[in-house]
Design an enzyme around this catalytic site. Structure first.
Site, PDB file in Angstrom:
ATOM      1  N   SER A  33      -1.883   6.925  -4.178  1.00  0.00           N
ATOM      2  CA  SER A  33      -2.536   7.532  -4.945  1.00  0.00           C
ATOM      3  C   SER A  33      -1.759   8.399  -5.605  1.00  0.00           C
ATOM      4  O   SER A  33      -2.127   8.930  -6.954  1.00  0.00           O
ATOM      5  CB  SER A  33      -3.650   8.553  -4.309  1.00  0.00           C
ATOM      6  OG  SER A  33      -2.993   9.357  -3.193  1.00  0.00           O
ATOM      7  N   THR A  34      -0.552   8.883  -5.116  1.00  0.00           N
ATOM      8  CA  THR A  34       0.241   9.890  -5.994  1.00  0.00           C
ATOM      9  C   THR A  34       1.229   9.066  -6.857  1.00  0.00           C
ATOM     10  O   THR A  34       1.377   9.439  -7.936  1.00  0.00           O
ATOM     11  CB  THR A  34       1.269  10.491  -4.914  1.00  0.00           C
ATOM     12  OG1 THR A  34       0.640  11.045  -3.900  1.00  0.00           O
ATOM     13  CG2 THR A  34       2.125  11.668  -5.658  1.00  0.00           C
ATOM     14  N   ASP A  52       7.885   6.334  -5.548  1.00  0.00           N
ATOM     15  CA  ASP A  52       7.088   6.006  -4.360  1.00  0.00           C
ATOM     16  C   ASP A  52       6.589   7.271  -3.598  1.00  0.00           C
ATOM     17  O   ASP A  52       7.430   8.188  -3.784  1.00  0.00           O
ATOM     18  CB  ASP A  52       7.773   4.861  -3.422  1.00  0.00           C
ATOM     19  CG  ASP A  52       6.737   3.838  -2.970  1.00  0.00           C
ATOM     20  OD1 ASP A  52       5.318   4.320  -2.919  1.00  0.00           O
ATOM     21  OD2 ASP A  52       7.095   2.884  -2.368  1.00  0.00           O
ATOM     22  N   ALA A  73       4.879   8.858   0.058  1.00  0.00           N
ATOM     23  CA  ALA A  73       5.111   8.834   1.322  1.00  0.00           C
ATOM     24  C   ALA A  73       4.139   9.381   2.204  1.00  0.00           C
ATOM     25  O   ALA A  73       3.235  10.273   1.635  1.00  0.00           O
ATOM     26  CB  ALA A  73       6.589   9.464   1.746  1.00  0.00           C
ATOM     27  N   ASP A  74       4.079   9.226   3.531  1.00  0.00           N
ATOM     28  CA  ASP A  74       2.876   9.882   4.509  1.00  0.00           C
ATOM     29  C   ASP A  74       3.327  11.036   5.254  1.00  0.00           C
ATOM     30  O   ASP A  74       2.878  12.088   5.380  1.00  0.00           O
ATOM     31  CB  ASP A  74       2.306   8.963   5.446  1.00  0.00           C
ATOM     32  CG  ASP A  74       1.714   7.762   4.589  1.00  0.00           C
ATOM     33  OD1 ASP A  74       0.950   7.999   3.867  1.00  0.00           O
ATOM     34  OD2 ASP A  74       2.167   6.627   4.764  1.00  0.00           O
ATOM     35  N   LYS A  89       6.214   5.675   5.764  1.00  0.00           N
ATOM     36  CA  LYS A  89       5.170   5.268   4.946  1.00  0.00           C
ATOM     37  C   LYS A  89       4.334   4.062   5.460  1.00  0.00           C
ATOM     38  O   LYS A  89       4.579   3.914   6.610  1.00  0.00           O
ATOM     39  CB  LYS A  89       6.235   4.558   3.660  1.00  0.00           C
ATOM     40  CG  LYS A  89       6.807   5.616   2.722  1.00  0.00           C
ATOM     41  CD  LYS A  89       7.665   5.027   1.748  1.00  0.00           C
ATOM     42  CE  LYS A  89       6.933   4.072   0.954  1.00  0.00           C
ATOM     43  NZ  LYS A  89       5.851   4.315   0.403  1.00  0.00           N
ATOM     44  N   GLY A  90       3.572   3.477   4.559  1.00  0.00           N
ATOM     45  CA  GLY A  90       2.862   2.625   4.983  1.00  0.00           C
ATOM     46  C   GLY A  90       1.261   2.726   5.362  1.00  0.00           C
ATOM     47  O   GLY A  90       0.332   2.102   5.914  1.00  0.00           O
ATOM     48  N   GLY A  91       0.567   4.006   4.731  1.00  0.00           N
ATOM     49  CA  GLY A  91      -0.668   4.574   4.661  1.00  0.00           C
ATOM     50  C   GLY A  91      -1.427   3.597   4.081  1.00  0.00           C
ATOM     51  O   GLY A  91      -2.511   3.538   4.294  1.00  0.00           O
ATOM     52  N   GLU A 150       7.347  -2.304  -0.241  1.00  0.00           N
ATOM     53  CA  GLU A 150       7.842  -0.846  -0.556  1.00  0.00           C
ATOM     54  C   GLU A 150       9.167  -0.669  -0.272  1.00  0.00           C
ATOM     55  O   GLU A 150      10.152  -0.471  -1.087  1.00  0.00           O
ATOM     56  CB  GLU A 150       7.009   0.209  -0.172  1.00  0.00           C
ATOM     57  CG  GLU A 150       5.577   0.285  -0.753  1.00  0.00           C
ATOM     58  CD  GLU A 150       4.760   1.305  -0.225  1.00  0.00           C
ATOM     59  OE1 GLU A 150       4.051   2.130  -0.943  1.00  0.00           O
ATOM     60  OE2 GLU A 150       4.978   1.648   1.255  1.00  0.00           O
TER      61      GLU A 150
HETATM   62  C1  5RP Z   1       1.376   2.906   1.066  1.00  0.00           C
HETATM   63  C2  5RP Z   1       2.382   4.104   1.046  1.00  0.00           C
HETATM   64  C3  5RP Z   1       2.070   5.226   0.232  1.00  0.00           C
HETATM   65  O1  5RP Z   1       2.993   5.571  -0.775  1.00  0.00           O
HETATM   66  C4  5RP Z   1       1.727   6.534   1.068  1.00  0.00           C
HETATM   67  O2  5RP Z   1       0.628   6.184   2.019  1.00  0.00           O
HETATM   68  C5  5RP Z   1       1.321   7.799   0.401  1.00  0.00           C
HETATM   69  O3  5RP Z   1      -0.012   7.598  -0.289  1.00  0.00           O
HETATM   70  P1  5RP Z   1      -0.612   8.687  -1.208  1.00  0.00           P
HETATM   71  O4  5RP Z   1       0.139   9.014  -2.286  1.00  0.00           O
HETATM   72  O5  5RP Z   1      -2.140   8.024  -1.453  1.00  0.00           O
HETATM   73  O6  5RP Z   1      -0.686   9.945  -0.269  1.00  0.00           O
HETATM   74  O7  5RP Z   1       3.283   4.291   1.877  1.00  0.00           O
HETATM   75  O8  5RP Z   1       1.880   1.964   1.876  1.00  0.00           O
END
Ligand code: 5RP
Length: 234
Positions: free
Chosen positions: A32-33, A87, A89-90, A100-102, A109
C-alpha cells in the site's frame, strides 16, 4: 487529532517518487505504501515533469498499478540495470535490515531490489523495530510439494511456521509464482544474515523475507505536531 497510517504512507510514497529522474529504470515495489509512489510517478509523467522512465514490477499488483498510472512496464529481459527501486517493508531494524513479504511478493521484490543501484524503502513509523521478528513473522515462499518437509526443517531450526491462508479464497495463499507461504515466528532473531541464508538453504524454499544489507535509504513517514513529515535514514 492523530494522523492515519494511510496519510503517512502517502507522504512517504510521494517523497520517494520525487527522487526519480527522467530516463531512469525504476523498480516498482509492492504494497500500500509503494502504491502511492507509483501513483505519484504516474502524476509526474502525465504532467511532463518526468520523461522516459521504465518500471520493473515486483508483482502482479505493481504491473496493474504501473499500467493504471501510465508507467511503461518492462521485464528484466529488457534492461541491463535498475537505477532505483522503491519498496515497502513490514519491519525495519536500526541497521536498515528488513522483513518483507506481507504481500507475499518478497521473492520478486528481492530480485528487483537487489539489482537496483539505489534501493529506497518507504515505511510509516510503525514499521521501525529494535530487533527483526518482534512484530512480524518471517515469510518463507515454498514450493507446494515441499511444504511438509520445509515445515519440519523450520521447526527443527526453532521456528514456528504457519501456512498463510487466503482471505477471499478458501485455502492457502498462492504467490504470483504459484507457490505457498509459511509465516515463521522465531522467539529471537540474533543474526538475520545467517538466518536468511539458512532458510534459503532448505530444499524447496524459494526465498524468505529477510532483506539484510540491501536497503540504501529508509524514508519514514512520521507525525510531528500533528503534521506528516518524512525522515530519511541513510
Ligand atoms: C509485499 C511487501 C510490502 O512491501 C510490505 O508488506 C509493506 O506493505 P505496506 O506498504 O502495505 O505496509 O513486502 O510483499
Amino acid at each position: 487529532m492523530s494522523l492515519s497510517a494511510a496519510t503517512l504512507k502517502q507522504q512517504v510514497g510521494i517523497a520517494a517518487a520525487q527522487r526519480v529522474q527522467s530516463g531512469m529504470v525504476v523498480g516498482l515495489g509492492t504494497g500500500s505504501t509503494t502504491a502511492f509512489a507509483i501513483e505519484e510517478l504516474g502524476r509526474r509523467l502525465a504532467s511532463g515533469e518526468l520523461k522516459d522512465i521504465i518500471g520493473i514490477p515486483t508483482s502482479f499488483q505493481a504491473i496493474g498499478l504501473g499500467k493504471k498510472f501510465g508507467i511503461p512496464i518492462r521485464s528484466l529481459d529488457d534492461v541491463t540495470e535498475i537505477d532505483l527501486a522503491i519498496d515497502g517493508a513490514d519491519e525495519v531494524d536500526p541497521h536498515k535490515n528488513l522483513i518483507k513479504g506481507g504481500g507475499a511478493a518478497h521473492t520478486r521484490e528481492k530480485v528487483v531490489d537487489a539489482l537496483a543501484q539505489q534501493f529506497i524503502v518507504v515505511v510509516d513509523q510503525s514499521k521501525l523495530v529494535d530487533r527483526l521478528g518482534s512484530t512480524f513473522p518471517v515469510p518463507v515462499e515454498v514450493l507446494p510439494m515441499a511444504v511438509a518437509p520445509v515445515t519440519r526443517a523450520i521447526v527443527a531450526l526453532g521456528g514456528k511456521p504457519e501456512l498463510r491462508l487466503a482471505v477471499k479464497k478458501d485455502g492457502p495463499v498462492i504467490t504470483d509464482q504459484g507457490n505457498m507461504v509459511l509465516d515463521v515466528t522465531f522467539s529471537q532473531i540474533d543474526d538475520p544474515k545467517s538466518l536468511e541464508m539458512t532458510l534459503n538453504n532448505i530444499p524447496g524454499v524459494l526465498e524468505n523475507g529477510l532483506f539484510v544489507g540491501l536497503a540504501d535509504i529508509i524514508l519514514v513517514g512520521e507525525a510531528q505536531d500533528d503534521q506528516p513529515i518524512v525522515r530519511e535514514i541513510s
